[in-house]
Structures are given as structure tokens and as C-alpha cells.
Design a protein around this motif. Structure first.
Motif, PDB file in Angstrom:
ATOM      1  N   HIS A 254       0.842  -1.191   0.000  1.00 22.51           N
ATOM      2  CA  HIS A 254       0.000   0.000   0.000  1.00 22.51           C
ATOM      3  C   HIS A 254       0.883   1.249   0.000  1.00 22.51           C
ATOM      4  O   HIS A 254       1.632   1.488   0.950  1.00 22.51           O
ATOM      5  CB  HIS A 254      -0.896  -0.013   1.246  1.00 22.51           C
ATOM      6  N   VAL A 255       0.817   1.985  -1.091  1.00 18.52           N
ATOM      7  CA  VAL A 255       1.523   3.263  -1.140  1.00 18.52           C
ATOM      8  C   VAL A 255       0.467   4.337  -1.320  1.00 18.52           C
ATOM      9  O   VAL A 255      -0.381   4.246  -2.211  1.00 18.52           O
ATOM     10  CB  VAL A 255       2.557   3.318  -2.281  1.00 18.52           C
ATOM     11  N   SER A 256       0.487   5.310  -0.433  1.00 24.93           N
ATOM     12  CA  SER A 256      -0.560   6.319  -0.460  1.00 24.93           C
ATOM     13  C   SER A 256       0.064   7.710  -0.433  1.00 24.93           C
ATOM     14  O   SER A 256       0.972   7.974   0.352  1.00 24.93           O
ATOM     15  CB  SER A 256      -1.463   6.105   0.766  1.00 24.93           C
ATOM     16  N   THR A 257      -0.416   8.535  -1.320  1.00 22.23           N
ATOM     17  CA  THR A 257       0.030   9.929  -1.328  1.00 22.23           C
ATOM     18  C   THR A 257      -1.187  10.795  -1.045  1.00 22.23           C
ATOM     19  O   THR A 257      -2.205  10.662  -1.729  1.00 22.23           O
ATOM     20  CB  THR A 257       0.611  10.309  -2.701  1.00 22.23           C
ATOM     21  N   ILE A 258      -1.090  11.611  -0.025  1.00 22.94           N
ATOM     22  CA  ILE A 258      -2.192  12.528   0.261  1.00 22.94           C
ATOM     23  C   ILE A 258      -1.610  13.932   0.259  1.00 22.94           C
ATOM     24  O   ILE A 258      -0.658  14.230   0.996  1.00 22.94           O
ATOM     25  CB  ILE A 258      -2.841  12.229   1.630  1.00 22.94           C
ATOM     26  N   GLY A 276      -3.168  -2.392   8.514  1.00 24.42           N
ATOM     27  CA  GLY A 276      -3.043  -3.504   7.576  1.00 24.42           C
ATOM     28  C   GLY A 276      -1.836  -3.364   6.672  1.00 24.42           C
ATOM     29  O   GLY A 276      -1.001  -2.488   6.836  1.00 24.42           O
ATOM     30  N   GLY A 277      -1.781  -4.293   5.676  1.00 25.91           N
ATOM     31  CA  GLY A 277      -0.741  -4.231   4.656  1.00 25.91           C
ATOM     32  C   GLY A 277       0.553  -4.887   5.092  1.00 25.91           C
ATOM     33  O   GLY A 277       0.894  -4.901   6.269  1.00 25.91           O
ATOM     34  N   LEU A 278       1.254  -5.462   4.113  1.00 31.96           N
ATOM     35  CA  LEU A 278       2.578  -6.032   4.391  1.00 31.96           C
ATOM     36  C   LEU A 278       3.606  -4.903   4.375  1.00 31.96           C
ATOM     37  O   LEU A 278       4.476  -4.826   5.223  1.00 31.96           O
ATOM     38  CB  LEU A 278       2.923  -7.077   3.318  1.00 31.96           C
ATOM     39  N   LEU A 279       3.454  -4.047   3.385  1.00 29.42           N
ATOM     40  CA  LEU A 279       4.353  -2.898   3.277  1.00 29.42           C
ATOM     41  C   LEU A 279       3.494  -1.664   3.006  1.00 29.42           C
ATOM     42  O   LEU A 279       2.719  -1.642   2.054  1.00 29.42           O
ATOM     43  CB  LEU A 279       5.344  -3.133   2.137  1.00 29.42           C
ATOM     44  N   THR A 280       3.605  -0.683   3.865  1.00 26.23           N
ATOM     45  CA  THR A 280       2.815   0.541   3.704  1.00 26.23           C
ATOM     46  C   THR A 280       3.727   1.747   3.700  1.00 26.23           C
ATOM     47  O   THR A 280       4.635   1.855   4.525  1.00 26.23           O
ATOM     48  CB  THR A 280       1.824   0.704   4.880  1.00 26.23           C
ATOM     49  N   ARG A 281       3.460   2.620   2.774  1.00 23.01           N
ATOM     50  CA  ARG A 281       4.148   3.910   2.791  1.00 23.01           C
ATOM     51  C   ARG A 281       3.089   4.994   2.630  1.00 23.01           C
ATOM     52  O   ARG A 281       2.329   4.983   1.661  1.00 23.01           O
ATOM     53  CB  ARG A 281       5.142   3.986   1.637  1.00 23.01           C
ATOM     54  N   ASN A 282       3.004   5.894   3.597  1.00 23.88           N
ATOM     55  CA  ASN A 282       2.113   7.049   3.491  1.00 23.88           C
ATOM     56  C   ASN A 282       2.942   8.299   3.282  1.00 23.88           C
ATOM     57  O   ASN A 282       3.838   8.582   4.083  1.00 23.88           O
ATOM     58  CB  ASN A 282       1.304   7.228   4.781  1.00 23.88           C
ATOM     59  N   ASN A 283       2.655   9.007   2.211  1.00 24.25           N
ATOM     60  CA  ASN A 283       3.280  10.311   1.990  1.00 24.25           C
ATOM     61  C   ASN A 283       2.206  11.358   2.190  1.00 24.25           C
ATOM     62  O   ASN A 283       1.278  11.446   1.391  1.00 24.25           O
ATOM     63  CB  ASN A 283       3.789  10.434   0.552  1.00 24.25           C
ATOM     64  N   ILE A 284       2.321  12.119   3.249  1.00 27.92           N
ATOM     65  CA  ILE A 284       1.270  13.093   3.541  1.00 27.92           C
ATOM     66  C   ILE A 284       1.887  14.486   3.553  1.00 27.92           C
ATOM     67  O   ILE A 284       2.852  14.739   4.288  1.00 27.92           O
ATOM     68  CB  ILE A 284       0.592  12.761   4.886  1.00 27.92           C
ATOM     69  N   VAL A 297      -2.451  17.160  11.792  1.00 21.10           N
ATOM     70  CA  VAL A 297      -2.153  15.932  11.048  1.00 21.10           C
ATOM     71  C   VAL A 297      -1.707  14.883  12.064  1.00 21.10           C
ATOM     72  O   VAL A 297      -0.605  14.944  12.585  1.00 21.10           O
ATOM     73  CB  VAL A 297      -1.055  16.203   9.998  1.00 21.10           C
ATOM     74  N   ASN A 298      -2.608  13.959  12.363  1.00 18.80           N
ATOM     75  CA  ASN A 298      -2.311  12.934  13.356  1.00 18.80           C
ATOM     76  C   ASN A 298      -2.274  11.556  12.715  1.00 18.80           C
ATOM     77  O   ASN A 298      -2.866  11.340  11.660  1.00 18.80           O
ATOM     78  CB  ASN A 298      -3.378  12.924  14.456  1.00 18.80           C
ATOM     79  N   GLY A 299      -1.626  10.643  13.376  1.00 21.56           N
ATOM     80  CA  GLY A 299      -1.569   9.287  12.833  1.00 21.56           C
ATOM     81  C   GLY A 299      -1.356   8.252  13.912  1.00 21.56           C
ATOM     82  O   GLY A 299      -0.895   8.545  15.014  1.00 21.56           O
ATOM     83  N   LEU A 300      -1.741   7.027  13.564  1.00 16.72           N
ATOM     84  CA  LEU A 300      -1.539   5.888  14.459  1.00 16.72           C
ATOM     85  C   LEU A 300      -1.172   4.698  13.595  1.00 16.72           C
ATOM     86  O   LEU A 300      -1.818   4.453  12.578  1.00 16.72           O
ATOM     87  CB  LEU A 300      -2.840   5.600  15.231  1.00 16.72           C
ATOM     88  N   TYR A 301      -0.127   3.990  13.968  1.00 16.90           N
ATOM     89  CA  TYR A 301       0.234   2.799  13.196  1.00 16.90           C
ATOM     90  C   TYR A 301       0.485   1.641  14.131  1.00 16.90           C
ATOM     91  O   TYR A 301       1.153   1.775  15.138  1.00 16.90           O
ATOM     92  CB  TYR A 301       1.436   3.057  12.281  1.00 16.90           C
ATOM     93  N   LEU A 302      -0.107   0.501  13.777  1.00 12.74           N
ATOM     94  CA  LEU A 302       0.042  -0.707  14.572  1.00 12.74           C
ATOM     95  C   LEU A 302       0.658  -1.781  13.702  1.00 12.74           C
ATOM     96  O   LEU A 302       0.016  -2.275  12.776  1.00 12.74           O
ATOM     97  CB  LEU A 302      -1.318  -1.195  15.079  1.00 12.74           C
ATOM     98  N   HIS A 312       5.639   9.240   6.097  1.00  9.78           N
ATOM     99  CA  HIS A 312       6.411  10.444   5.784  1.00  9.78           C
ATOM    100  C   HIS A 312       5.444  11.624   5.726  1.00  9.78           C
ATOM    101  O   HIS A 312       4.511  11.597   4.925  1.00  9.78           O
ATOM    102  CB  HIS A 312       7.101  10.285   4.427  1.00  9.78           C
ATOM    103  N   THR A 313       5.649  12.612   6.566  1.00 11.14           N
ATOM    104  CA  THR A 313       4.747  13.761   6.529  1.00 11.14           C
ATOM    105  C   THR A 313       5.543  15.031   6.265  1.00 11.14           C
ATOM    106  O   THR A 313       6.708  15.144   6.671  1.00 11.14           O
ATOM    107  CB  THR A 313       3.977  13.933   7.857  1.00 11.14           C
ATOM    108  N   VAL A 314       4.907  15.939   5.582  1.00 15.58           N
ATOM    109  CA  VAL A 314       5.500  17.257   5.343  1.00 15.58           C
ATOM    110  C   VAL A 314       4.447  18.307   5.679  1.00 15.58           C
ATOM    111  O   VAL A 314       3.322  18.236   5.183  1.00 15.58           O
ATOM    112  CB  VAL A 314       5.921  17.437   3.869  1.00 15.58           C
TER     113      VAL A 314
END
Lengths: 452, 252
Positions: A254-258, A276-284, A297-302, A312-314
């Protein structure tokens, strides 16, 4: 030796890129008349860019801790058109969280029959991006791919090259939405490894107010790849909550760009939850491009098992008198790995900026790990910027306190982990999501405890 | 109820308890007094099952059980309660949720039905009243943002809800003003029953004006150097601990 390796790598990369270039040719043929639309010029430019830059590698500073080779070496087949895959409303009910306004996107394509959008107030548009490409050319030309630019990296280039469908939301000026809109992205099993490129455009007009949830789920245990892009425009004085929940299967990449573009006096709140996901990358990326902006801009990862989760956030403070708040929390067990990179830019003109960033991690096993890196780049002189990162284990004294009251060790640990996560979950304003997340986290802790 | 036999315990390789013998019968209140660093809190911690202490010798029999073989939660379920010297703050966990989980674990162990939310709420309101605890503290995260007095009162409140057989109060009085001390002591006294025992660990005699002990033991350098009735506490207040320290060195 090094040179030979590099040459070999370059060759492998070309082969990988080749796959997407030939996929693009097939995609182009499937478009028929649509290839004449102006958006197609951009698709072609984007695939040309992909041919040039390919997938990022760990030599790239932005991708240092996330090796995308497992994605690059697979021959994921693009899903070129909508197929309902026999899904019924009942099949997806458990993913809807009881939120009344529902747009369903199956393998990257909008599903009219599974969506429930009739209760939306007049003038609010929620539906298929493919349709918007045909009918809302003004908005599309002003916004699509203007914020998330395909030159940035190979994933964005691919998303733009294969741009076809996804969700389109337009809240007109001064409209206040009472109920949230749920964009539900479902991956089903078309029989072979596949990629979907859902492309979303969300526009909140001047002085509007809304809450939007993006949820990513799987109905397949096969390997697949979701390459999602959302561009979000928060108009002047608008209030928007945008939450993202990713609970894809253990086989999913899962690669996500927001990309969030905020105009003056707007207020944006986001919670990105990754389970979820085996490999996740979030670009926010949030660009604060007017004065008086609030951005949260908040986040939670389990992470568990062998999951890899990279956020990755900017936050880009381009104008004065803006506040940004960022809280990312991670819980890593098993052999999972987390990455947090939080960049804050304060541009020369952005005086009186107040930016706060916090990243807290619970690392619950010896084999789990986290790489966390705050990055502040400040070019203005009258600003307040704070950042802090912590990595820790559960508080032994708190565990003993709970046990001394009769609570067993496993439960005591779960209570503390749950509380750590709730700190983010409780901030969600979409109530049904909050309740479901509490239940999901609770179930997950229970399952993990039973496996031990 | 409780019998401690030749108990030796260390923390990080340093021997703190050097042979404690103590017997507590049902219905009795025992005060353990002693100077700082004499091992009072270590003894309280060993009884509750704190894992950072290593017991190197001796045994503890509690109502027929070998206490040292039991996990902290098993001890709590069998009726041992430690009121912490420094109650722990637990962000994100509400006081009532925490206590309900504890109470129901104990009830389950006793073969009683678990209380539902409504029954539990009724119980905690009643107990909060008994120990004069502000009800708004119930829904707040455990001890977070509580004043020193509120934290100590919260310990006694938990004790009231869990109804232990053996309560160990570890310096529950330290740092309290006289009013707070009085309410905490009142709470403890209201909870006294002929079949329950209390061990009061304290540095100061003051608390014992309100919680009147049957026996007073003086702990110096990891040993009980003197035991007596409640008058011993008054004597200690007058003379301090030094005379006993000298005595113990002579005896050794």
C-alpha cells in the motif's frame, strides 16, 4: 564490484520499468476515444517521467528505510475497468461502519450500485472521478494533479499515468454536511497479482464544513498493490476532517500519497490509521498557503508480524500566522518495522508560525524496530517550532500497579497498549469510526495475546 | 493470616532485608516503623510481589499459600492489597475502568458473578462516599493530575472497593496534611473488620494516633529490632530511631 552491482541493478530496474511501460500501452488501447481527452497528455508525460526515474531506491534519502523492491519486482497487472466481482451490499456491510453516505470503489473503480449517496444535500457531489473527468472539466483542470505532482516520485508518476477513476468529492461554498462521507476502497480477487491506482480529488469549497473518511480494505488474500493518491483542497474558511483507515490484508502493498492544499483561515484535521498491509508507505503533505490556517495531522500505526509501516509527513508553512499540530503514535510488535519522518518547512514569509510535532512509539518486542526522524527547516525568524520523539516499552511500574489490583499480566499490557492508541483514536470526530477502531484494536490485541 | 519467616531480600545485589520474622493474625493491625532506608517499603513490595526484589532466603505463608510462588495478580485475588507509596499515573485508562477490571478478576477468582456496569457504578459511588472521595475523580485517568492527597485517597478508595483480607499501607501518610490524613485514616478504620488485617508502614508516629495499632515493630537495617504495643510508637516519637540502631549494632 560496486560498479557491476550498480549495472546489474540498473538492468533489473529497466526490466521492472518495462513491465509498466507495456502495461501502459495496453491501458492506452483500452481507452479508445478517451485517449483524446486533455488528461491523456498528462498521462503520457507521467509515463515518460516514470520511464526516466522508475521506482525509488534506498539510495534516495526519502526512501532510505523503505525498500520497495518487493513491489518493483512483481508484475502487478493493472485493473483497467470496473467489474463488480459479484459483490453485494451485504458483503461490504461490515466495512461501512454505519456511515450513511457511502461511495464504494472496487479495485480502483467507482461502483455506482454499491454506493449510497442519495441523502447528500443538494449541490454536494460525490461519485466517480472518471465521470468528473468528463463533466467537471473546470474543477479538474484547476486542481487534478496540480497539488500531487507526478514529477515527485515513481509512484505518483504511475498513478498519474494510469489515472482513470477513483472518488471525486465536491462540497460547494457554505454547505455544512451533517453526516460524514465514507469513501470505501475494496480490493477483491481478480485471480492474479494486480495493482489499482485509485485517484481521488476532494474539494471543500469556501466556508464549507465536512468530514470524509477513506477506508482501504481487502476481500482477497492474494498479493496486490494499492497505489492511492488523494488531492484535497480546503477552501478559504472551510473546516474539513479527513481520516484514513488502512486495514488491507497481510499480502497487500500500500503506497498512499495525500496532498492537502489549505487556503486562508481554513481548518483541516486528519487522522491516518494504519493497521493492515505487508508494506505501507504514506506520503502526507499539507501546504498551508494562506494566513490564519489551522492544520492538524495525526496518525496511528500498529505493526505486527513482518509488517513494515512508513509514514512520511511534510507540513509546509508558506504563509504567516498559521498553526500546525502533529501527533503520530506507533505500536510495533513481532518483527514489524516502523518509520516516521516528519518534515516541517517554515518559509521565509511564514512569521508567527506555531508548529508542534510529536512522535511516540511503543516497541513491544526485541525484533520490532522504529526509525524516527524529525526534520525542521526554518527560514523565518519569529516562529515557535517544537518537536519530540520517544521510543519506549510499556511502563513496568504501571503494569505492576494493574497486577496488584488483580488484573493478569496479559490484560494489564493490553490495557496500557489500548490507552496508548486511544490517545489518537479519541481525537477522531467521526464517532462510528472511533467506536469501530476501539473494537478493532481491542480484537487485535486479544488475537495477538492468544497467539502467544 | 500471614507468617514471614527469616526473610532476606535484595535489590540489584544489595541485601535490604536481612532476616525478618513477623506473624500477623486475623483482625490485627501491625505498624512497621523505621528510619529511611531501613527496608520498610521493600518489605511492602515483597509482600505484593514486586519483581525487582529478589528474595534470597526465607518464606512467607499467607493463609496456607506459599506467597512467594504467587504472581502479583494471584496475591491480589487472594486478598492482598498494597496501597502504594507513590500511586502510578496511567494516562488513558479511567479510574473506574481500571478498578472494574480488577474487581471482576477478583470476583471471578472467588467464584462470584462479575458486576455489570450499573452494579459497579452503584458500588463505587457508595465506596467513594465512604472514603469522601470526589466523584469526578472516578472518570478521570488513573491518578493523572491528582493532587498528592487525592492519590492517597484513591488508594484507600480502591481498597474499599476490593475489600482485601490483608491491606498493606505503604507510607500512606507521608506528604499529607492533617485533614487529608484524618480522612484517609477514617477510611481505613471504617474498613476494619475482625477477619481482616492491616500492616501500616510508616515513618511517622502521627498516623498511628488515628489508626491505632495492636503491635508496633521497628525495622532498622533490614531487621526487626524491637516489637511492642502501641506505646512503642510514642517512645519512638520522643527518642527517634538512633538508640535502636545502636542497640542493634550491639546485639549483632
Amino acid at each position: 564490484m560496486r560498479k557491476e552491482n550498480d549495472a546489474l541493478m540498473a538492468q533489473q530496474m529497466n526490466v521492472r520499468n518495462e513491465w509498466y511501460l507495456s502495461s501502459f500501452e495496453r491501458f492506452e488501447k483500452s481507452l479508445n476515444g478517451e485517449a483524446k481527452m486533455s488528461v491523456h497528455t498528462m498521462r503520457r508525460a507521467a509515463i515518460a517521467k516514470f520511464a526516466e526515474i522508475g521506482f525509488p531506491t534506498t539510495h534516495d534519502e526519502e526512501w532510505k528505510y523503505t525498500d520497495v523492491t518487493p513491489i518493483a519486482r512483481m508484475h502487478f497487472k493493472p485493473i483497467l475497468e470496473y467489474k463488480s466481482a459479484g459483490l453485494t451490499a451485504e458483503d461490504i456491510e461490515r466495512f461501512t461502519f454505519g456511515i450513511p453516505n457511502l461511495a464504494v470503489i472496487v479495485n480502483g473503480h467507482f461502483s455506482k450500485e454499491l454506493s449510497r449517496l442519495s441523502d447528500l444535500p443538494k449541490g454536494v457531489r460525490t461519485g466517480s472521478l472518471a465521470e468528473a473527468l468528463r463533466n467537471d472539466t473546470g474543477i479538474i483542470e484547476n486542481h487534478l494533479a496540480h497539488h500531487a505532482r507526478y514529477e515527485e516520485n515513481g509512484f505518483l508518476a504511475l498513478s498519474t499515468a494510469f489515472l482513470r477513476d477513483g472518488a471525486f468529492v465536491h462540497i460547494p461554498e457554505k454547505i455544512v454536511l451533517e453526516e460524514p462521507i465514507h469513501l470505501l476502497f475494496i480490493s477483491t480477487n481478480p485471480g492474479e497479482p494486480f495493482v489499482s491506482h485509485p485517484r481521488n480529488l476532494i474539494i471543500a469549497g469556501k466556508s464549507s464544513q465536512a468530514a470524509i473518511l477513506e477506508t482501504y480494505v481487502s476481500l482477497t488474500s492474494n498479493k496486490y498493490f494499492t497505489n492511492a493518491v488523494s488531492e484535497i483542497v480546503v477552501g478559504e474558511n472551510a473546516v474539513l476532517e479527513h481520516d484514513k483507515l488502512q486495514v488491507e490484508s497481510e499480502q497487500a502493498f500500500h503506497v498512499s500519497t495525500i496532498h492537502i492544499h489549505q487556503e486562508r483561515n481554513s481548518n483541516f484535521v486528519q487522522h491516518a490509521i494504519t493497521m493492515g498491509g505487508l508494506l505501507t508507505r504514506n506520503n502526507i503533505t499539507a501546504v498551508l498557503s494562506g494566513e490564519g490556517i489551522e492544520s492538524t495531522v495525526n496518525g496511528l500505526y500498529l505493526g505486527t508480524g513482518t509488517q513494515h509501516i512508513d509514514n512520511h509527513t511534510v507540513i509546509d508553512h508558506a504563509q504567516p500566522h498559521c498553526n500546525s499540530h502533529e501527533l503520530y503514535k506507533g505500536i510495533l510488535s513481532g518483527k514489524s518495522r516502523g518509520v516516521f519522518n516528519g518534515k516541517i518547512f517554515v518559509r521565509k514569509d511564514a512569521q508567527k508560525t506555531d508548529a508542534k510535532q510529536t512522535n511516540k512509539n511503543l516497541v513491544l518486542s526485541d525484533e520490532a524496530s522504529i526509525d524516527t526522524k524529525p526534520q525542521l527547516e526554518i527560514f523565518a525568524n519569529d516562529v515557535k517550532c517544537t518537536h519530540g520523539a520517544t521510543i519506549g516499552q510499556l511502563d513496568e511500574e504501571a503494569i505492576f500497579y494493574l497486577r496488584s489490583r488483580g488484573i493478569d499480566l496479559g490484560k494489564a499490557r493490553d490495557i496500557l497498549i489500548f490507552a496508548f492508541a486511544s490517545d489518537v483514536v479519541d481525537r477522531l470526530n467521526i464517532e462510528p469510526l472511533r467506536d469501530h477502531l476501539h473494537a478493532m484494536i481491542h480484537d487485535r490485541l486479544e488475537t495477538e495475546r492468544e497467539q502467544k | 493470616m500471614l507468617e514471614i519467616i527469616n526473610l532476606h531480600a535484595s535489590v540489584g545485589g544489595n541485601e535490604i532485608l536481612r532476616g525478618i520474622d513477623l506473624k500477623v493474625n486475623a483482625g490485627e493491625v501491625h505498624a512497621i516503623m523505621g528510619p529511611n532506608g531501613s527496608g520498610k517499603s521493600t518489605l511492602a513490595g515483597v509482600l505484593a510481589g514486586r519483581e525487582s526484589y529478589q528474595v534470597t532466603e526465607g518464606k512467607i505463608i499467607y493463609n496456607g499459600h506459599d506467597l512467594l510462588e504467587m504472581a502479583p495478580e494471584a496475591r491480589a485475588r487472594e486478598g492482598i492489597f498494597l496501597a502504594f507509596q507513590y500511586p502510578v499515573e496511567i494516562p488513558g485508562v479511567s479510574n473506574t475502568y481500571f478498578l472494574k477490571a480488577g474487581l471482576n478478576a477478583i470476583r471471578k477468582h472467588k467464584g462470584l458473578e462479575e458486576l455489570d456496569a450499573i452494579e459497579f457504578l452503584k458500588l463505587v459511588k457508595e465506596k467513594a462516599k465512604l472514603v469522601e472521595m470526589d466523584e469526578t475523580l472516578l472518570s478521570r485517568p488513573v491518578n493523572q493530575g491528582f493532587s498528592g492527597g487525592e492519590k492517597k485517597r484513591n488508594e484507600i478508595f480502591q481498597m474499599a472497593v476490593l475489600e482485601p483480607k490483608l491491606a498493606i499501607l505503604d507510607e500512606t501518610d507521608s506528604g499529607l496534611d492533617i485533614d487529608a490524613l484524618r480522612t484517609v485514616a477514617d477510611g481505613v478504620n471504617k474498613l476494619r473488620r475482625p477477619d481482616n488485617s492491616t500492616i501500616v508502614v510508616t515513618h511517622y508516629q502521627r498516623l498511628l494516633n488515628y489508626i491505632v495499632p495492636d503491635y508496633v515493630h521497628v525495622l532498622v537495617d533490614g531487621r526487626i529490632v524491637k516489637s511492642g504495643r502501641k506505646q512503642l510508637a510514642l517512645e519512638l516519637e520522643d527518642k527517634g530511631y538512633d538508640w535502636l540502631r545502636d542497640e542493634s549494632v550491639v546485639n549483632a
